[in-house]
Enzyme design. Structure first.
Site, PDB file in Angstrom:
ATOM      1  N   CYS A 123      31.156  72.495 -20.293  1.00  0.00           N
ATOM      2  CA  CYS A 123      30.322  73.623 -20.615  1.00  0.00           C
ATOM      3  C   CYS A 123      29.113  73.402 -20.501  1.00  0.00           C
ATOM      4  CB  CYS A 123      30.679  74.190 -22.152  1.00  0.00           C
ATOM      5  SG  CYS A 123      29.759  75.481 -22.645  1.00  0.00           S
ATOM      6  N   CYS A 149      26.534  75.079 -23.189  1.00  0.00           N
ATOM      7  CA  CYS A 149      26.717  74.696 -24.381  1.00  0.00           C
ATOM      8  C   CYS A 149      25.833  73.254 -24.429  1.00  0.00           C
ATOM      9  CB  CYS A 149      28.148  74.133 -24.900  1.00  0.00           C
ATOM     10  SG  CYS A 149      29.482  75.164 -24.525  1.00  0.00           S
ATOM     11  N   ASP A 150      25.868  72.546 -23.239  1.00  0.00           N
ATOM     12  CA  ASP A 150      25.505  71.398 -23.303  1.00  0.00           C
ATOM     13  C   ASP A 150      24.223  70.723 -22.579  1.00  0.00           C
ATOM     14  OD1 ASP A 150      27.383  70.222 -25.334  1.00  0.00           O
ATOM     15  OD2 ASP A 150      28.812  69.951 -23.571  1.00  0.00           O
TER      16      ASP A 150
END
Ligand code: NAP
Length: 313
Positions: free
Chosen positions: A135, A138-139
């Protein structure tokens, strides 16, 4: 036992649109979602091809808007409530939640989507969350001024590689062939991005760590070139998705890849059981097709229960 008209399993674009249509048709509609509403789209930074948003819209925003719209028409949401079993009961279905609660539904719409595939190479499990990710939204921010590798050649890999250039100093795009699968217009943007360097015709054979985090990837050539160890701080895998169809595998027909087979209205091979979105065998997997198929499935499910329960005069 609690009784609902339509149980929708999964709260991505297919499930949320099905919920909007079913609730707006005045049926008692409940969406069961193992996490928060939104589905896979919340891991996408930008959606450029959903009509009505000429400047694009973020994945989390589109998920939130769809959720609000379904709720406005009375759809109920059970978040963090995975369904573990679906059993037929006469013409209805009994759904069992992970906590053991049971719900009787007159019709079910499966909209459980798909999950990212894994490379399954040494080092992947060990360094998950320590540099290995599925992701970018997200990261990505953890890789400011760092070097990352994105694996895959489809729309997801190429779009997420471009997104990662906002943070990383360099992004290697590692693809097993010498031609991308991604849509041409996405490819053009990728090739114009100076931070992206292609590693054609290569596969990852190992993720190598140092001091508890990713330090490099080992690449083998698919064209007989020498092996290469590429120093990277992060590895983002986008090598396709797997349908989440296990719940219905003994109830209705699946294709050879595990996708649920549906007719053009979203009906599976089992009466009263519908499916929509990425869990189905439809060719085009987009937010708009998931939403459209969710609407069709809800329309058919409402018709099915109205006719069965003689709600239509
Ligand atoms: P995908 O289209 O199936 O592409 C997967 C990519 O990973 C392919 O390039 C494939 O290589 C490669 N791959 C598969 N297994 C591999 C392995 N073991 N090792 C190395 N590489 C491997 O998957 P996706 O990109 O996740 O997209 C899934 C669906 O969502 C598609 O229908 C896509 O169009 C859609 N989507 C659309 C958008 C958009 O329209 N904006 C964005 C994201 C996703 P090969 O090419 O050699 O097979």
């Amino acid at each position: 036992m609690e009784t609902v008209d339509i149980a929708i399993i999964g709260g991505g674009p297919a499930g949320l649109t099905a919920a909007l249509y079913a609730a707006r048709a005045r049926t008692r509609t409940v969406v069961f979602e193992s996490g928060l509403p939104g589905g896979q789209i919340v891991t996408t930074e930008r959606v450029e091809n959903y009509p009505g948003f000429p400047e694009g819209i973020t994945g989390p925003e589109i998920g939130e808007l769809m959720h609000r719209q379904a709720e406005r028409f009375g759809a109920e949401f059970r978040t963090f409530t995975p369904i573990e079993r679906i059993e037929p009961s006469d013409l209805d279905f009994v759904l069992t939640t992970a906590e053991g609660d049971k719900v009787l539904a007159h019709a079910v719409i499966l909209a459980t989507g798909a999950v990212p595939k894994r490379l399954d190479v040494p080092g992947e499990a060990e360094y998950t969350g320590r540099g290995v990710s599925w992701c970018a939204t997200c990261d990505g921010a953890f890789f400011r001024d760092k070097v990352v590798a994105v694996i895959g050649g489809g729309d997801a890999a190429v779009e997420e590689a471009m997104f990662l250039t906002k943070f990383a100093s360099k992004v290697y795009l590692v693809h097993r062939r010498d031609e991308l699968r991604a849509t041409k217009c996405i490819q053009e943007q990728c090739f114009a991005n100076e931070k992206i360097e292609m590693r054609w015709s290569r596969v990852v054979t190992e993720i190598i760590g140092e001091d508890g985090k990713v330090a490099a990837i080992r690449l083998a050539s698919t064209k007989g070139e020498p092996e290469e160890v590429l120093p990277v701080d992060g590895v983002f895998e986008f090598v396709g998705v797997e349908p989440q169809s296990a719940l219905v595998k003994d109830l209705c027909d699946l294709d050879e890849h595990g996708y649920v087979k549906v007719d053009h209205n979203g009906l599976t091979s089992y009466p009263g059981l519908y499916a929509a979105g990425d869990v189905t065998d439809s060719e085009l997997k987009q937010v708009i097709t998931a939403a459209a198929k969710g609407a069709s499935a809800a329309f058919e499910a409402v018709k099915w229960i109205d006719e069965r329960l003689c709600r239509v005069s």
